[in-house]
Scaffold this motif. Structure first.
Motif, short mmCIF file in Angstrom:
data_model
loop_
_atom_site.label_atom_id
_atom_site.label_comp_id
_atom_site.label_asym_id
_atom_site.label_seq_id
_atom_site.Cartn_x
_atom_site.Cartn_y
_atom_site.Cartn_z
N ASP A 55 -120.08 -130.72 -22.88
CA ASP A 55 -121.72 -130.60 -23.13
C ASP A 55 -122.16 -131.56 -23.58
O ASP A 55 -121.62 -132.40 -24.98
CB ASP A 55 -122.07 -129.12 -23.87
N GLU A 56 -123.55 -131.13 -23.86
CA GLU A 56 -124.21 -132.19 -24.98
C GLU A 56 -123.91 -132.34 -25.71
O GLU A 56 -124.89 -133.41 -26.83
CB GLU A 56 -125.52 -132.18 -24.74
N TRP A 57 -122.99 -130.79 -26.42
CA TRP A 57 -123.21 -131.26 -27.66
C TRP A 57 -121.31 -131.15 -28.50
O TRP A 57 -120.87 -130.87 -29.35
CB TRP A 57 -123.71 -129.92 -28.20
N GLU A 58 -121.05 -132.22 -27.54
CA GLU A 58 -119.43 -132.09 -27.60
C GLU A 58 -118.65 -131.70 -27.53
O GLU A 58 -117.27 -131.29 -27.93
CB GLU A 58 -119.10 -133.69 -28.27
N GLN A 66 -124.71 -124.34 -25.63
CA GLN A 66 -125.92 -124.18 -27.33
C GLN A 66 -127.57 -125.19 -26.04
O GLN A 66 -128.11 -124.55 -26.75
CB GLN A 66 -125.49 -124.83 -27.89
N ALA A 67 -126.41 -125.92 -25.59
CA ALA A 67 -128.61 -126.18 -25.28
C ALA A 67 -129.81 -126.68 -26.58
O ALA A 67 -129.13 -127.12 -27.09
CB ALA A 67 -128.86 -125.81 -23.99
N PHE A 68 -130.07 -126.07 -25.86
CA PHE A 68 -132.04 -126.82 -26.93
C PHE A 68 -131.42 -125.33 -27.61
O PHE A 68 -132.69 -125.57 -28.37
CB PHE A 68 -132.99 -125.88 -26.07
N GLY A 69 -130.68 -124.22 -28.25
CA GLY A 69 -130.10 -123.29 -28.67
C GLY A 69 -130.47 -122.56 -28.04
O GLY A 69 -130.67 -121.10 -28.91
N ASP A 70 -131.01 -122.19 -26.78
CA ASP A 70 -130.91 -120.93 -26.60
C ASP A 70 -129.19 -120.71 -25.46
O ASP A 70 -129.21 -119.41 -25.21
CB ASP A 70 -132.43 -121.12 -25.40
#
Lengths: 578, 390
Positions: A55-58, A66-70
């Motif tokens: 994902d975008e946070w590897e 996790q996305a934006f933290g949401d």
């Protein structure tokens, strides 16, 4: 004769399904406009999974994003990743999963309706469903897997009904699987599905002649595994969402209200007995719950916090009385001397309808059409049941039955026509600004001029999560993003300050000059306030000329509510010696 | 019936006589319209709405008896209307809509056996046209009013929150009805649809509901929703009474006791909120600071005060209670505050917080402050300080 009848129903089913699917797909890429923030985030995470398996946070194939933290639920993103793998990343592919779920929903509800009631009610229900503004709207946005989750709940219910009819264990197993999947799709599934599962277990045990071990063991293992995964990986998601949207918590309205009332009485014993969490929460929850059955909510005349959801009623006005009578007749059926299996099925339908508002009930701003989407489909089933039963009861009393049916039909057509006109013509113009219009304009510029500029800068005043739009529209390679990313984690939210050529600041002011590299070509996006701050500085530093000023102070967007300005210049840093 | 009268008198004239503890500006307007005059120290003008409410309750009780011959239903109607938050709160404030409702109930009693009662009642709207500012709506107004109807009939509004637009005319955290009334409402609807014995009462209730809807459409949008929906609320109360009667008549003793217990607890919870919290929550709208300010300025034997346009509400109170007011008021403009407030004369300045800064004062500098009932300061009396340095 029988054969002809079957064909007639099949033809009608096909026609309604095609109409419903057509309206869900028609202009999918432009109405509603977008992508909006959550759609862009879902899209990029799905793209990243499709490209790299991370994902975008590897995180490799995460169970929660996790996305934006949401903390986004995984199922929708994984399904979207499959479409992206084949068709690339664009607004249609990210909406495709929900729109397909919304279309298949029509078939599921037909099957439920025809199995429990009859084909006529099934067809009527899907006619209302196919043209339901509620389902229509949530099928066309992908922010979360709301429609997917709701579809999975309904499919789980269908499987349970099949099990009750056929007693084939496979159906019960499938029911569990679908309900479990809904828990990984949207948070409503995490509240509705466990309750449904418990009740299905109970009904099946009560209905079975002798105790069947596999009725317990296999499903129990699946459920335990699912709960293990949920509590291990996604407790963060639920707690983070509940912190923001739930009614419970120290700083929430309810707690403050209790404090206020106790303050009036100087916190004496009487006040503590009367004004406490039990009484105040009880009243609030009860009020919230009941509001889901209120005219105000069903016809969507509520003052929406979220304008994008307004004008999309759960039910058309003409159908409202039949919804209420449908529920009433539903309860009546429960107490009729009909076969146990039939009563169990009706009980399940009523039960789904009654527990579906729970996810919305426990949140602030209830009733929320989004969080109570598990009602979708079941509302239409009870409306159709109410309509058919009312007319069969009035058959002998009314002389002009056909005329009344005709009038209702005409009014329904007017309701549908008005909604479709509004949705396709008025809505994009009037409410388009709700769908990240500035961010998408910035995207257009970035796509066209990525090579021309060395630095693109814009602030969180324009958008709280600005980084996701360049990532989405440039289909930015995830590996390159991870290498160049500068991020912070504050109060549970991820802040991206820079990646590649992009820099994101809290506000555009004189401090941005510290971030500029000499001789770089800069593209700076501002809102109205920021323009007023930065324009004099740019002129003072002779970075833009008066001629350029005239061009650059023209908003890129015609909407006066959302002005967007682009300042382009070459940054020549001069060294002043005092 | 007698017990009902006694209980109502006790509730309205003894227990809750002093709540609300001040006079609202709307009541002042109504008193002027009715030609009433009252003292700053007396709330006796509220006897009128209270008596009207008791009359409505008694007549309604009689009406249900006449139409159904059921004593239990008649008693329940009396109890339900006595404790219905919407009628209770209307009885605690001087308003013109109670007159309308009283006349409607009177007409119902005398005309309920005639078929044309609906037309007669509709006709009285014409009589009240001027008073209540009624107007035939055009299509656009009907379209605009429709969402209000839907919102007003929302379960959450009716039983839990009430109307947010008319907060000061509602018991805190309460709807137009007690929240337990919701169950009898459903039962009442079922009974009225199903039971042949209640047909005639059902016709009256549905007729009233339709008249109520018409009244809502012809009343002004600026009018408060509790006034606009008054006839609808009345008809809903009757349905609730029917529901309670059915529940009490057709359930076991244990359930009867449980229903009675929940009802009593609900009443206690609601009226505690009214007694202890109503004034604190709504003292701004009820003009507590204004009446209190006039009272204290009298006690201080101040002869003259200067106020600005910002304190127009205080001026309205001073003008109305002119018999009790021992000082005269002058309106001054903000630009002259500095000169006038520090001038060597007997006229004091009474300012709002935002005006203090204009004469270089902080609210901490002021000793005499007139506050809302919950303690929020609103008017500041500027001291006559001869040594003040500019």
């Amino acid at each position: 004769m029988n054969k002809i009848k079957i064909n007639k129903y099949l033809v009608l089913l096909t026609v309604i399904f095609i109409v419903g699917t057509f309206f869900r797909f028609y202009k999918l890429g432009s109405i509603p406009p977008g992508p909006e923030w959550d759609e862009a985030s879902v899209g990029y995470n799905a793209f990243s999974i499709a490209q790299t398996g991370k994902d975008e946070w590897e995180t490799r194939f995460p169970l929660i994003f996790q996305a934006f933290g949401d903390y986004k639920n995984p199922l929708y993103i994984y399904l979207t990743a499959i479409f992206i793998k084949f068709f690339g990343l664009n607004i249609i592919t990210i909406r495709l999963t929900n729109v397909l779920a919304g279309s298949l929903f029509i078939l599921v509800i037909y099957l439920i309706g025809s199995k429990i009631f009859n084909k006529k009610i099934g067809l009527l229900a899907i006619l209302f469903l196919a043209l339901s503004p509620y389902g229509f709207f949530f099928s066309r946005i992908s922010g979360d897997g709301i429609m997917l989750s709701s579809f999975l709940v309904a499919t789980g219910v269908l499987m349970e009904i099949n099990y009750l009819k056929s007693q084939r264990f496979l159906f019960f197993l499938l029911s569990i699987v679908f309900l479990m999947l809904s828990m990984f799709s949207y948070n409503l599934g995490r509240i509705v599905s466990p309750i449904l599962l418990s009740i299905f277990f109970l009904i099946n045990i009560l209905n079975s002649q002798k105790l069947n071990k596999k009725l317990f063991l296999i499903p129990l293992l699946i459920i335990l595994l699912a709960f293990y995964l949920i509590f291990k990986q996604s407790s963060l998601s639920l707690s983070s969402r509940m912190q923001y949207v739930g009614i419970f918590g120290a700083n929430k309205g309810l707690a403050l209200e209790i404090d206020e009332f106790r303050g009036h009485d100087k916190n004496n014993l009487k006040s503590r007995l009367l004004h406490n969490k039990l009484t105040f929460t009880g009243i609030t929850l009860l009020g919230n719950y009941l509001s889901h059955f209120s005219t105000d909510f069903l016809l969507n005349y509520k003052d929406h916090g979220n304008v994008s959801e307004s004008h999309t009623p759960l039910l058309f006005m003409i159908l409202l009385p039949f919804y209420y009578t449908g529920i009433l007749f539903g309860f009546k059926e429960l107490f009729k001397k009909s076969p146990k299996e039939k009563r169990s099925q009706i009980f399940i339908l009523l039960f789904v309808l009654l527990i579906a508002p729970l996810p919305s009930t426990i949140t602030e701003g209830a009733p929320s059409s989004k969080r109570s989407l598990a009602m979708h489909g079941f509302i239409e089933l009870f409306t159709a049941f109410g309509l058919v039963t009312t007319f069969s009861l009035l058959k002998h009393k009314l002389k002009s039955n056909k005329l009344i049916v005709f009038i209702i039909g005409v009014l329904f057509a007017i309701n549908v026509g008005t909604f479709l006109y509004f949705f396709y013509w008025i809505y994009p113009k009037q409410y388009g600004y709700m769908y990240a219009v500035r961010e998408n304009k910035i995207c257009e510029v970035i796509k066209a001029k990525y090579q021309q500029y060395d630095q693109f800068i814009f602030s969180r005043r324009i958008d709280g999560v600005p980084y996701i739009f360049p990532l989405f529209c440039l289909q930015f390679p995830p590996e390159k993003y991870w290498q160049t990313r500068q991020s912070r984690f504050v109060d549970g939210w991820h802040y991206i300050d820079a990646f590649d050529k992009f820099q994101f600041v809290d506000v555009v002011d004189e401090k941005i000059f510290d971030k500029l590299a000499p001789n770089n070509k800069i593209a700076l996006f501002t809102n109205e306030e920021e323009k007023k701050t930065i324009l004099p500085l740019l002129i003072e530093k002779k970075l833009i000329s008066p001629d350029q000023q005239l061009i650059m102070t023209k908003s890129l967007i015609n909407n006066p509510k959302l002005p967007l300005y682009l300042f382009t210049f070459k940054y020549e840093k001069k060294i002043y010696i005092d | 019936m007698l017990i009902g009268i006694v209980i109502n008198f006790l509730i309205k004239f003894v227990i809750f006589n002093s709540v609300p503890n001040s006079v609202s500006s709307e009541e002042i307007k109504n008193m002027q319209l009715l030609g009433l005059k009252t003292s700053l120290y007396s709330l006796s003008f509220r006897w009128l709405p209270k008596l009207l409410t008791i009359l409505i309750i008694l007549l309604s009780s009689l009406l249900t008896y006449v139409k159904t011959r059921k004593i239990l239903l008649s008693i329940i109607t009396l109890i339900i209307l006595s404790f219905s938050p919407w009628l209770f709160i209307l009885g605690q404030t001087l308003n013109l809509h109670l007159f309308l409702l009283t006349i409607i109930v009177l007409l119902l009693i005398s005309l309920c056996h005639k078929k044309y009662w609906i037309f007669i009642i509709s006709f009285i709207f014409i009589l009240f046209k001027q008073w209540l500012d009624l107007k035939l709506p055009n299509l656009q107004q009907i379209i605009d009013t429709w969402p209000l109807v839907v919102r007003l009939l929302d379960f959450k509004t009716l039983f839990f929150t009430g109307d947010s637009a008319s907060q000061y005319l509602k018991i805190p955290k309460t709807g137009y009805f007690l929240f337990f009334d919701l169950i009898p409402l459903f039962v009442g609807i079922y009974v009225l649809l199903k039971n042949q014995n209640n047909r005639s009462l059902g016709k009256i209730i549905s007729g009233l509901f339709i008249i109520g809807l018409c009244f809502l459409f012809i009343s002004q949008s600026s009018s408060l929703n509790i006034y606009r929906g008054i006839i609808i609320f009345y008809s809903v109360s009757l349905v609730i009474a029917v529901g309670y009667e059915y529940l009490l008549h057709n359930t076991s003793y244990l359930l009867k006791a449980l229903i009675a217990l929940i009802f009593v607890l609900n009443v206690f919870f609601t009226y505690e909120l009214f007694y202890y919290h109503f004034d604190k929550k709504n003292s701004f709208e009820w003009g507590y600071a204004e009446t209190n300010a006039i009272n204290q300025l009298n006690q201080k034997q101040i002869k003259c005060i200067n106020i600005t346009q910002e304190s127009g509400k205080l001026k309205q109170y001073v003008d109305f209670f002119n018999n009790d007011v021992n000082f005269k008021t002058n309106m001054i403009s903000n630009s002259k505050l500095d000169d006038i407030c520090y001038a060597k004369n007997n006229c004091y300045c009474l300012l709002r917080e935002q005006e203090l800064g204009l004469i270089g004062l902080q609210k901490e500098d002021i000793e005499t402050i007139f506050s809302h009932y919950e303690g929020l300061p609103i008017y500041f009396l500027i001291p006559k300080n001869e040594t003040h340095v500019y």
